[in-house]
Scaffold this motif. Structure first.
Motif, PDB file in Angstrom:
ATOM      1  N   TYR A  45      -1.447 -49.595  22.586  1.00 56.67           N
ATOM      2  CA  TYR A  45      -0.099 -49.142  22.257  1.00 56.67           C
ATOM      3  C   TYR A  45       0.074 -47.754  22.866  1.00 56.67           C
ATOM      4  O   TYR A  45      -0.817 -46.907  22.758  1.00 56.67           O
ATOM      5  CB  TYR A  45       0.104 -49.043  20.742  1.00 56.67           C
ATOM      6  CG  TYR A  45       0.093 -50.357  20.019  1.00 56.67           C
ATOM      7  CD1 TYR A  45       1.141 -51.261  20.157  1.00 56.67           C
ATOM      8  CD2 TYR A  45      -0.967 -50.694  19.177  1.00 56.67           C
ATOM      9  CE1 TYR A  45       1.135 -52.471  19.476  1.00 56.67           C
ATOM     10  CE2 TYR A  45      -0.983 -51.900  18.493  1.00 56.67           C
ATOM     11  CZ  TYR A  45       0.066 -52.782  18.656  1.00 56.67           C
ATOM     12  OH  TYR A  45       0.055 -53.975  17.984  1.00 56.67           O
ATOM     13  N   ILE A  46       1.204 -47.515  23.487  1.00 57.74           N
ATOM     14  CA  ILE A  46       1.464 -46.216  24.100  1.00 57.74           C
ATOM     15  C   ILE A  46       2.422 -45.434  23.215  1.00 57.74           C
ATOM     16  O   ILE A  46       3.492 -45.919  22.874  1.00 57.74           O
ATOM     17  CB  ILE A  46       2.075 -46.383  25.507  1.00 57.74           C
ATOM     18  CG1 ILE A  46       1.124 -47.170  26.405  1.00 57.74           C
ATOM     19  CG2 ILE A  46       2.387 -45.022  26.118  1.00 57.74           C
ATOM     20  CD1 ILE A  46       1.723 -47.514  27.749  1.00 57.74           C
ATOM     21  N   ARG A  47       1.988 -44.230  22.842  1.00 58.65           N
ATOM     22  CA  ARG A  47       2.830 -43.384  22.012  1.00 58.65           C
ATOM     23  C   ARG A  47       2.940 -42.002  22.651  1.00 58.65           C
ATOM     24  O   ARG A  47       2.137 -41.627  23.503  1.00 58.65           O
ATOM     25  CB  ARG A  47       2.251 -43.243  20.598  1.00 58.65           C
ATOM     26  CG  ARG A  47       2.199 -44.570  19.844  1.00 58.65           C
ATOM     27  CD  ARG A  47       1.956 -44.362  18.388  1.00 58.65           C
ATOM     28  NE  ARG A  47       3.028 -43.583  17.776  1.00 58.65           N
ATOM     29  CZ  ARG A  47       3.165 -43.414  16.469  1.00 58.65           C
ATOM     30  NH1 ARG A  47       2.314 -43.968  15.646  1.00 58.65           N
ATOM     31  NH2 ARG A  47       4.150 -42.685  15.984  1.00 58.65           N
ATOM     32  N   VAL A  48       3.938 -41.257  22.214  1.00 57.27           N
ATOM     33  CA  VAL A  48       4.101 -39.881  22.647  1.00 57.27           C
ATOM     34  C   VAL A  48       3.922 -39.006  21.418  1.00 57.27           C
ATOM     35  O   VAL A  48       4.597 -39.187  20.412  1.00 57.27           O
ATOM     36  CB  VAL A  48       5.499 -39.649  23.254  1.00 57.27           C
ATOM     37  CG1 VAL A  48       5.655 -38.191  23.664  1.00 57.27           C
ATOM     38  CG2 VAL A  48       5.705 -40.556  24.450  1.00 57.27           C
ATOM     39  N   ALA A  49       2.979 -38.072  21.496  1.00 52.84           N
ATOM     40  CA  ALA A  49       2.706 -37.236  20.322  1.00 52.84           C
ATOM     41  C   ALA A  49       2.236 -35.874  20.780  1.00 52.84           C
ATOM     42  O   ALA A  49       1.461 -35.763  21.728  1.00 52.84           O
ATOM     43  CB  ALA A  49       1.635 -37.881  19.439  1.00 52.84           C
ATOM     44  N   ASN A  50       2.716 -34.833  20.095  1.00 51.39           N
ATOM     45  CA  ASN A  50       2.183 -33.507  20.387  1.00 51.39           C
ATOM     46  C   ASN A  50       0.839 -33.357  19.671  1.00 51.39           C
ATOM     47  O   ASN A  50       0.424 -34.227  18.910  1.00 51.39           O
ATOM     48  CB  ASN A  50       3.161 -32.401  19.969  1.00 51.39           C
ATOM     49  CG  ASN A  50       3.476 -32.444  18.483  1.00 51.39           C
ATOM     50  OD1 ASN A  50       2.628 -32.803  17.674  1.00 51.39           O
ATOM     51  ND2 ASN A  50       4.690 -32.085  18.116  1.00 51.39           N
ATOM     52  N   ASP A  51       0.158 -32.248  19.921  1.00 50.88           N
ATOM     53  CA  ASP A  51      -1.208 -32.111  19.421  1.00 50.88           C
ATOM     54  C   ASP A  51      -1.285 -32.174  17.896  1.00 50.88           C
ATOM     55  O   ASP A  51      -2.175 -32.797  17.335  1.00 50.88           O
ATOM     56  CB  ASP A  51      -1.823 -30.808  19.919  1.00 50.88           C
ATOM     57  CG  ASP A  51      -2.272 -30.908  21.367  1.00 50.88           C
ATOM     58  OD1 ASP A  51      -2.584 -29.865  21.936  1.00 50.88           O
ATOM     59  OD2 ASP A  51      -2.303 -32.026  21.913  1.00 50.88           O
ATOM     60  N   GLN A  52      -0.365 -31.529  17.191  1.00 52.89           N
ATOM     61  CA  GLN A  52      -0.437 -31.541  15.732  1.00 52.89           C
ATOM     62  C   GLN A  52      -0.168 -32.932  15.182  1.00 52.89           C
ATOM     63  O   GLN A  52      -0.860 -33.393  14.278  1.00 52.89           O
ATOM     64  CB  GLN A  52       0.564 -30.542  15.122  1.00 52.89           C
ATOM     65  CG  GLN A  52       0.531 -30.557  13.586  1.00 52.89           C
ATOM     66  CD  GLN A  52       1.201 -29.362  12.969  1.00 52.89           C
ATOM     67  OE1 GLN A  52       1.069 -28.246  13.458  1.00 52.89           O
ATOM     68  NE2 GLN A  52       1.920 -29.570  11.891  1.00 52.89           N
ATOM     69  N   THR A  53       0.851 -33.611  15.762  1.00 57.70           N
ATOM     70  CA  THR A  53       1.134 -34.972  15.327  1.00 57.70           C
ATOM     71  C   THR A  53      -0.053 -35.870  15.613  1.00 57.70           C
ATOM     72  O   THR A  53      -0.425 -36.723  14.805  1.00 57.70           O
ATOM     73  CB  THR A  53       2.384 -35.515  16.044  1.00 57.70           C
ATOM     74  OG1 THR A  53       3.479 -34.644  15.781  1.00 57.70           O
ATOM     75  CG2 THR A  53       2.723 -36.914  15.552  1.00 57.70           C
ATOM     76  N   MET A  54      -0.678 -35.669  16.759  1.00 56.11           N
ATOM     77  CA  MET A  54      -1.828 -36.475  17.137  1.00 56.11           C
ATOM     78  C   MET A  54      -2.996 -36.254  16.184  1.00 56.11           C
ATOM     79  O   MET A  54      -3.665 -37.191  15.760  1.00 56.11           O
ATOM     80  CB  MET A  54      -2.241 -36.127  18.560  1.00 56.11           C
ATOM     81  CG  MET A  54      -3.353 -37.001  19.095  1.00 56.11           C
ATOM     82  SD  MET A  54      -3.713 -36.530  20.789  1.00 56.11           S
ATOM     83  CE  MET A  54      -5.128 -37.588  21.080  1.00 56.11           C
ATOM     84  N   LEU A  55      -3.250 -34.996  15.832  1.00 55.00           N
ATOM     85  CA  LEU A  55      -4.308 -34.683  14.876  1.00 55.00           C
ATOM     86  C   LEU A  55      -4.037 -35.365  13.543  1.00 55.00           C
ATOM     87  O   LEU A  55      -4.920 -35.992  12.953  1.00 55.00           O
ATOM     88  CB  LEU A  55      -4.392 -33.168  14.676  1.00 55.00           C
ATOM     89  CG  LEU A  55      -5.289 -32.680  13.531  1.00 55.00           C
ATOM     90  CD1 LEU A  55      -6.731 -33.084  13.788  1.00 55.00           C
ATOM     91  CD2 LEU A  55      -5.185 -31.177  13.367  1.00 55.00           C
TER      92      LEU A  55
END
Length: 301
Positions: free
Chosen positions: A113-123
């Motif tokens: 699955y391809i998502r777009v996330a900034n570092d905090q969201t990713m963490l």
């Protein structure tokens, strides 16, 4: 097993048309295109890098090998989740066991699955995904809770709501991080249970805490055995005085169980102080004005 006999990821028919679409190759110029979010693509494993925020650093080798064998035979059933870093470059968000097992199985491509996330969201996504696993030990869970609170600016209440856990459970796990490294390691190695750790974390005397831990390991004591030792010998340096007419009132097992449950509920040390005359005190310890107000709010619920 030859490379020709390896199963391709089980994604169903007609996927090739999706993979050949330019919409699945997201670049920094088209990350705002909502049509690509949540899409599944067959990505080269070599184009995916590990998630540096993943709190999970250890994997059970036997379980990982079982998953590797399954993937080699049946392919990937559940896609991993990645975020797009640039053209033909991705970073793993969740599914690290599947990713590692696919590498061991010799797969060249993996469904994702391809998502777009900034570092905090990713963490946050990586930590929450790991917390919801059943095979994490109590220290790994506690570290994940701590990182979510500290790095994602969550309160214990908000964290409890987000992961559908009670605040008491979160508090109990966080308290384990106060244990000496030697005891935390024993929890991670499954040498002692969380029940043992919870009993030990309530001991203020560090030397006594370690001595009891050593006895648990050497004598293979149960949690109940440990709790009994703590009740019987809260201060091992204090010698019993024989020839006293008045004996110190004994806190019963039922009363001790109550203080433990009450302590867990308010996330604070609770003590019963009894006098020979039958009266006494129920003491709730607090560390600050804020801590006192927190306890009052819990008791008023």
């Amino acid at each position: 097993m030859s490379s020709n006999s390896k199963k391709r990821p089980a994604l169903g028919k007609g996927l090739s048309a999706l993979l050949e679409s330019s919409q699945t190759d997201i670049t920094s110029d088209d990350l705002s295109d909502a049509s690509v979010l949540g899409s599944v693509a067959l990505l080269p494993i070599s184009a995916i890098e590990a998630n540096p925020f993943n709190p999970r650093t250890r994997f059970e080798e036997d379980a990982l090998q079982e998953l590797t064998d399954s993937i080699a035979t049946h392919g990937i059933i559940q896609p991993i989740t990645v975020r797009k870093l640039g053209r033909n470059k991705y970073q793993l968000i969740s599914g690290e066991r599947r990713f590692k097992a696919s590498q061991k199985a010799g797969l060249k491509e993996i469904p994702a699955y391809i998502r777009v996330a900034n570092d905090q969201t990713m963490l946050e996504m990586a930590l929450v995904e790991n917390i919801q696993r059943q095979d994490l030990n109590a220290i790994e869970v506690a570290l994940s809770y701590h990182r979510l609170i500290q790095e994602c600016n969550l309160t214990q209440e908000k964290l409890a709501q987000q992961i559908s856990k009670s605040r008491t459970s979160i508090t109990n796990h966080l308290r384990l991080l106060k244990l000496p490294a030697k005891i935390q390691l024993a929890v991670r190695e499954n040498e002692i249970s969380m029940g043992h750790a919870r009993a030990l974390v309530g001991i203020d005397d560090g030397d006594f805490q370690i001595s009891l831990f050593d006895r648990v390991i050497e004598e293979k004591l149960s949690v109940r055995d440990l709790e009994q030792l703590i009740r019987d010998d809260k201060n091992p340096a204090e010698e019993k005085q024989p020839n006293k007419k008045e004996e110190k009132p004994v806190v019963t097992e039922q009363q001790s169980d109550f203080t433990q449950e009450f302590s867990d509920k308010v996330a604070a040390k609770v003590q019963i102080k009894k006098q020979p005359t039958g009266n006494g005190k129920l003491i709730i310890n607090f560390n600050s004005e804020v801590d006192l107000n927190r306890i009052i709010e819990i008791l008023n619920d």
